[in-house]
Design a protein around this motif. Structure first.
Motif, PDB file in Angstrom:
ATOM      1  N   VAL A 139     -11.006  -3.791  17.265  1.00 18.73           N
ATOM      2  CA  VAL A 139     -11.884  -3.927  16.183  1.00 18.73           C
ATOM      3  C   VAL A 139     -13.112  -5.112  16.493  1.00 18.73           C
ATOM      4  CG1 VAL A 139     -12.333  -4.609  13.859  1.00 18.73           C
ATOM      5  CG2 VAL A 139     -10.319  -3.118  14.425  1.00 18.73           C
ATOM      6  N   LEU A 140     -14.000  -4.821  16.268  1.00 21.25           N
ATOM      7  CA  LEU A 140     -15.336  -5.649  16.421  1.00 21.25           C
ATOM      8  C   LEU A 140     -16.233  -5.477  15.386  1.00 21.25           C
ATOM      9  CD1 LEU A 140     -16.176  -5.757  20.387  1.00 21.25           C
ATOM     10  CD2 LEU A 140     -14.901  -7.408  19.018  1.00 21.25           C
ATOM     11  N   PHE A 141     -16.586  -6.508  14.633  1.00 23.11           N
ATOM     12  CA  PHE A 141     -17.743  -6.613  13.425  1.00 23.11           C
ATOM     13  C   PHE A 141     -18.893  -6.651  14.080  1.00 23.11           C
ATOM     14  CE2 PHE A 141     -13.425  -7.298  11.515  1.00 23.11           C
ATOM     15  CZ  PHE A 141     -13.552  -6.408  10.244  1.00 23.11           C
ATOM     16  N   PRO A 142     -19.725  -5.809  14.069  1.00 20.73           N
ATOM     17  CA  PRO A 142     -21.151  -6.118  14.726  1.00 20.73           C
ATOM     18  C   PRO A 142     -22.198  -6.772  14.067  1.00 20.73           C
ATOM     19  CG  PRO A 142     -20.776  -3.485  13.842  1.00 20.73           C
ATOM     20  CD  PRO A 142     -19.644  -4.316  13.715  1.00 20.73           C
ATOM     21  N   GLU A 143     -21.863  -6.936  12.647  1.00 19.82           N
ATOM     22  CA  GLU A 143     -22.795  -7.831  12.089  1.00 19.82           C
ATOM     23  C   GLU A 143     -22.334  -9.202  12.178  1.00 19.82           C
ATOM     24  OE1 GLU A 143     -23.717  -6.198   7.855  1.00 19.82           O
ATOM     25  OE2 GLU A 143     -21.829  -5.715   8.273  1.00 19.82           O
ATOM     26  N   GLY A 144     -21.293  -9.619  12.995  1.00 19.16           N
ATOM     27  CA  GLY A 144     -20.712 -10.946  13.364  1.00 19.16           C
ATOM     28  C   GLY A 144     -20.053 -11.628  12.332  1.00 19.16           C
ATOM     29  N   THR A 145     -20.483 -11.961  11.233  1.00 21.52           N
ATOM     30  CA  THR A 145     -19.953 -12.617  10.209  1.00 21.52           C
ATOM     31  C   THR A 145     -19.943 -11.904   8.883  1.00 21.52           C
ATOM     32  OG1 THR A 145     -21.997 -13.674   9.406  1.00 21.52           O
ATOM     33  CG2 THR A 145     -20.561 -15.014  11.034  1.00 21.52           C
ATOM     34  N   THR A 146     -19.057 -12.242   8.008  1.00 20.13           N
ATOM     35  CA  THR A 146     -19.096 -11.688   6.713  1.00 20.13           C
ATOM     36  C   THR A 146     -20.274 -12.088   5.845  1.00 20.13           C
ATOM     37  OG1 THR A 146     -17.637 -11.294   4.673  1.00 20.13           O
ATOM     38  CG2 THR A 146     -17.540 -13.525   5.594  1.00 20.13           C
ATOM     39  N   THR A 149     -22.116  -8.831   0.887  1.00 19.22           N
ATOM     40  CA  THR A 149     -23.170  -7.786   0.208  1.00 19.22           C
ATOM     41  C   THR A 149     -22.881  -6.564   0.896  1.00 19.22           C
ATOM     42  OG1 THR A 149     -24.653  -8.429   2.108  1.00 19.22           O
ATOM     43  CG2 THR A 149     -25.040  -9.434  -0.025  1.00 19.22           C
ATOM     44  N   ASN A 150     -22.053  -5.896   0.140  1.00 17.02           N
ATOM     45  CA  ASN A 150     -21.323  -4.685   0.447  1.00 17.02           C
ATOM     46  C   ASN A 150     -22.243  -3.636   0.697  1.00 17.02           C
ATOM     47  OD1 ASN A 150     -18.208  -3.151  -0.329  1.00 17.02           O
ATOM     48  ND2 ASN A 150     -19.639  -2.711   1.407  1.00 17.02           N
ATOM     49  N   ASP A 151     -23.716  -3.651   0.106  1.00 19.13           N
ATOM     50  CA  ASP A 151     -24.553  -2.438  -0.144  1.00 19.13           C
ATOM     51  C   ASP A 151     -25.655  -2.809   0.990  1.00 19.13           C
ATOM     52  OD1 ASP A 151     -23.018  -1.435  -1.772  1.00 19.13           O
ATOM     53  OD2 ASP A 151     -24.425  -1.980  -3.592  1.00 19.13           O
ATOM     54  N   VAL A 152     -25.605  -3.770   1.664  1.00 17.39           N
ATOM     55  CA  VAL A 152     -26.582  -4.516   2.529  1.00 17.39           C
ATOM     56  C   VAL A 152     -26.088  -4.589   4.201  1.00 17.39           C
ATOM     57  CG1 VAL A 152     -28.526  -5.710   3.360  1.00 17.39           C
ATOM     58  CG2 VAL A 152     -28.166  -5.233   0.903  1.00 17.39           C
ATOM     59  N   LEU A 153     -26.544  -3.689   4.995  1.00 20.87           N
ATOM     60  CA  LEU A 153     -26.089  -3.896   6.537  1.00 20.87           C
ATOM     61  C   LEU A 153     -26.888  -5.025   7.121  1.00 20.87           C
ATOM     62  CD1 LEU A 153     -24.129  -2.694   8.593  1.00 20.87           C
ATOM     63  CD2 LEU A 153     -25.854  -1.228   9.353  1.00 20.87           C
ATOM     64  N   LYS A 154     -26.547  -6.085   7.699  1.00 19.96           N
ATOM     65  CA  LYS A 154     -27.199  -7.081   8.230  1.00 19.96           C
ATOM     66  C   LYS A 154     -27.415  -6.534   9.861  1.00 19.96           C
ATOM     67  CE  LYS A 154     -26.865 -10.147   5.223  1.00 19.96           C
ATOM     68  NZ  LYS A 154     -28.060 -10.643   4.439  1.00 19.96           N
ATOM     69  N   PRO A 155     -28.484  -7.179  10.450  1.00 20.61           N
ATOM     70  CA  PRO A 155     -28.652  -6.954  11.777  1.00 20.61           C
ATOM     71  C   PRO A 155     -27.366  -6.978  12.736  1.00 20.61           C
ATOM     72  CG  PRO A 155     -30.466  -8.296  10.894  1.00 20.61           C
ATOM     73  CD  PRO A 155     -29.392  -8.111   9.900  1.00 20.61           C
ATOM     74  N   LEU A 156     -27.505  -5.778  13.592  1.00 22.71           N
ATOM     75  CA  LEU A 156     -26.209  -5.707  14.367  1.00 22.71           C
ATOM     76  C   LEU A 156     -26.419  -6.722  15.664  1.00 22.71           C
ATOM     77  CD1 LEU A 156     -25.157  -2.221  14.304  1.00 22.71           C
ATOM     78  CD2 LEU A 156     -24.875  -3.941  12.726  1.00 22.71           C
ATOM     79  N   LEU A 157     -25.238  -7.225  16.243  1.00 22.12           N
ATOM     80  CA  LEU A 157     -25.550  -8.189  17.476  1.00 22.12           C
ATOM     81  C   LEU A 157     -24.966  -7.060  18.735  1.00 22.12           C
ATOM     82  CD1 LEU A 157     -23.158 -11.070  15.953  1.00 22.12           C
ATOM     83  CD2 LEU A 157     -25.627 -10.999  16.289  1.00 22.12           C
ATOM     84  N   ASP A 158     -25.809  -7.563  19.851  1.00 26.17           N
ATOM     85  CA  ASP A 158     -25.722  -6.590  20.924  1.00 26.17           C
ATOM     86  C   ASP A 158     -24.347  -6.887  21.508  1.00 26.17           C
ATOM     87  OD1 ASP A 158     -26.244  -8.795  21.995  1.00 26.17           O
ATOM     88  OD2 ASP A 158     -28.245  -8.351  22.991  1.00 26.17           O
TER      89      ASP A 158
END
Length: 408
Positions: A139-146, A149-158
């Motif tokens: 499991v890796l969380f691509p947004e990096g941090t929590t 804001t469940n309805d908004v996807l933050k930029p993903l880390l490469d």
């Protein structure tokens, strides 16, 4: 605070055995934890068969969920139970520095540390080896941090695609099958009417600010107005704390100005120069790295932990302020979960902890497997793997957001 100054970083490896993860699942300990600590009482897994098919095929599997609550890593245990497997997960180093019990529990559930303030080769090698061996899904969380804001996807880390491609390259050399990424959409839904809960929590926040709480739950318009007033009060307090005075005007530009001032204050202290292309998250990461590196490089007799903690707090606050999206409380789009999330963000800011007291259900939706090629992405172009991951996650998050109860 996410920067640890009590001791230098030391990699925490995952627990490799199956005894503890099996016991945790058998005795439903994650169910107990989520019910008691996070008020998450129920779950629904959708398209778990996609995950199961990848397991049966022997692929190296990377699960990449959106990250909106601290409960996210634990709720994935329900998905693991559904397909009869255990998981490994990469977790920030600061989570292993709360108390001994939590470090013990994190490791037994498959977590291992990553030093976000530097280049953690050991964590990267561990993640890659897990995918190459196919021992368990990772499991890796691509947004990096929590971000709550469940309805908004933050930029993903490469970093997600980097790890997956490195593992795919090793697997290809061994002719040992594929590495695949499964996007996972997580959506928390209220199991009870959020109106009365929101009134009760806002009343407590208003009393904390020495205001007279508004009488009665009132209409949704009144609720949103009170929420904006509390948000303005919190922002004004932080403006006074870090700049000496409160400004006026709309919340969004004031928030952005404070973020910039916080970052500039710390960057000046550590002689950092922000590039025009760097976003807030990247600038925060560099500040955290500078705080940690400078602190541990200094002589014990001359370093003042309080000063360094203050610098780390500035960076944390700048990133925290990003979790208040402009569009989240737009009339016509306000849902019960958005009200709950916004109140809980303010509670975290003022009390240091959100009141996880409204019963919730989580929907866990597994996306289609994304095969990861062994080669590098095209030079000068967006990584196709990361683009596919972002598109699937965005589609799932957007669709799942419509399952919340619309209030106004």
């Amino acid at each position: 605070m996410t920067v640890v100054l009590d001791r230098p970083y030391e990699f925490v490896p995952p627990y490799r055995g199956n005894l503890w993860p099996t016991a945790i699942q058998t005795f439903r300990l994650i169910d107990w934890h989520l019910r008691k600590k996070e008020a998450v009482l129920d779950f629904e897994c959708r398209h778990a068969e996609r995950f199961a098919e990848s397991l049966q095929a022997g692929h190296g599997i990377l699960l990449a969920p959106n990250h909106c609550r601290y409960a996210d890593p634990i709720v994935l245990g329900w998905l693991a139970r559904e397909v009869h497997t255990h998981l490994y997960a990469m977790a920030s180093w600061h989570l292993f520095n709360t108390n001994r019990f939590e470090q013990f529990a994190l490791r037994r559930m498959g977590a291992f540390s990553v030093f976000r303030e530097g280049n953690d080769r050991k964590a990267l090698e561990t993640a890659i080896d897990i995918l190459v061996s196919g021992e368990r899904p990772l499991v890796l969380f691509p947004e990096g941090t929590t971000n709550r804001t469940n309805d908004v996807l933050k930029p993903l880390l490469d970093g997600v695609s980097f790890i997956a491609r490195a593992a795919a390259k090793k697997r290809a050399k061994r002719e040992d099958g594929q590495v695949v990424i499964h996007p996972v959409g997580l959506k928390y839904l209220c199991l009870e009417d959020a109106h009365a809960w929101a009134h009760e929590q806002l009343a407590e926040l208003e009393r904390t600010l020495s205001w007279l709480p508004a009488p009665g739950p009132g209409a949704i318009g009144n609720l949103v107005e009170r929420l904006f007033r509390v948000s303005q009060a919190y922002l004004a307090l932080k403006e006074i704390e870090f700049t000496g005075h409160a400004s006026t005007g709309e919340l969004s530009p004031r928030r952005d100005r404070l973020i910039e001032q916080l970052l500039q204050q710390s960057e000046e202290r550590y002689s950092l120069v922000a590039k025009p292309t760097e976003d807030v998250r990247e600038r925060v990461r560099k500040i955290r790295a500078a705080v940690s590196n400078t602190f541990f490089a200094a002589e014990n007799t001359v370093r003042d932990p309080a000063t360094f903690r203050r610098d780390a707090e500035r960076a944390d606050l700048a990133q925290f302020l990003l979790s208040f999206p402009d569009e989240y409380l737009t009339p016509g789009k306000i849902t019960d979960t958005r009200i709950v999330e916004t109140i809980q963000r303010i509670q975290e800011a003022i009390f240091g902890k959100a009141k996880e007291s409204l019963p919730m259900k989580v929907v866990i939706e597994v996306g289609e497997a994304i095969p990861v090629p062994a080669g590098r992405p095209p030079r000068g172009e967006a990584d196709p793997v990361l683009c596919q991951l972002r598109d699937q996650l965005h589609t799932m998050v957007t669709s799942l957001s419509q399952e919340a109860t619309l209030l106004a």
